[in-house]
Design a protein around this motif. Structure first.
Motif, PDB file in Angstrom:
ATOM      1  N   GLU A 116       1.301  -1.316   0.401  1.00  0.00           N
ATOM      2  CA  GLU A 116      -0.279   0.052  -0.207  1.00  0.00           C
ATOM      3  C   GLU A 116       0.502   1.220  -0.128  1.00  0.00           C
ATOM      4  O   GLU A 116       0.716   2.405  -0.450  1.00  0.00           O
ATOM      5  N   ASP A 120       0.827   4.573  -2.829  1.00  0.00           N
ATOM      6  CA  ASP A 120       1.033   5.895  -2.133  1.00  0.00           C
ATOM      7  C   ASP A 120       1.403   6.966  -2.652  1.00  0.00           C
ATOM      8  O   ASP A 120       2.764   6.773  -2.473  1.00  0.00           O
ATOM      9  N   ARG A 163      -5.363  -7.960  -5.400  1.00  0.00           N
ATOM     10  CA  ARG A 163      -3.878  -6.941  -6.089  1.00  0.00           C
ATOM     11  C   ARG A 163      -3.304  -6.606  -6.292  1.00  0.00           C
ATOM     12  O   ARG A 163      -2.624  -6.386  -7.347  1.00  0.00           O
TER      13      ARG A 163
END
Length: 188
Positions: A116, A120, A163
């Protein structure tokens, strides 16, 4: 190399472990005792001789010592900032037998957080979809292994697999696509 480390440790005086402890554990480590190698790494780490610690942990990890593998993963990420080495040792952890479910769960959750953060654009790291895919692959494999024993991990495994598929496409990396294909094959 190993005997040099032990001699150097024996000549030092500090508040750390005494010379006899280093010699006793070092002798076992040099003879191939994997637990001794791991514990010698711990002793060196406590004495702030990080290079020697990494050497002993690498030796123990190469022989399949789970604590050494997880230490290397942690140190490479949190101390050295070397994500590639962290991911390499995390992948080794997936191949070990007898790893406690809690450790696998922590590994998977940590790898999901790393993935993650690497996706970002406002995060602390430069976005890197290929590295994020590698971390997501480790998470998916760890959750898959946990799912074999406890179906409660299935949603986390499926989410990690989804993902990974997205990251594999966005990264354009052939390696990431191959990793996604491996995870997809596990689903069958």
């Amino acid at each position: 190399m190993a005997s040099t480390v032990i001699r150097r440790g024996a000549g030092e005086t500090s508040s750390g472990p005494d010379t006899a402890t280093i010699h006793r554990i070092g002798a076992g480590a040099e003879s191939g005792e994997v637990h001794a190698a791991y514990h010698l790494g711990v002793l060196h780490w406590e004495r702030d001789d990080h290079e020697a610690a990494l050497g002993w942990w690498t030796r123990a990890a190469g022989a399949g010592h789970p604590d050494a593998v997880f230490r290397l993963c942690e140190v490479h990420l949190n101390v050295r900032g070397d994500l590639a080495e962290c991911l390499r040792w995390a992948s080794v952890a997936l191949e070990l037998k007898g790893v406690q479910p809690g450790r696998l769960e922590a590994l998977a959750a940590g790898m999901r957080r790393i993935a993650e953060q690497l996706c970002d654009p406002e995060g602390a790291f430069e976005p890197d979809p290929a590295a994020a895919a590698e971390a997501c692959f480790v998470a998916a494999k760890a959750y898959r292994r946990l799912t074999a024993h406890d179906g409660a991990y299935r949603p986390a495994w499926e989410d990690s697999a989804r993902r990974l598929a997205v990251l594999a496409e966005s990264s354009g990396s052939s390696r990431a696509r191959a990793l996604a294909a491996r995870v997809k094959a596990d689903a069958r």
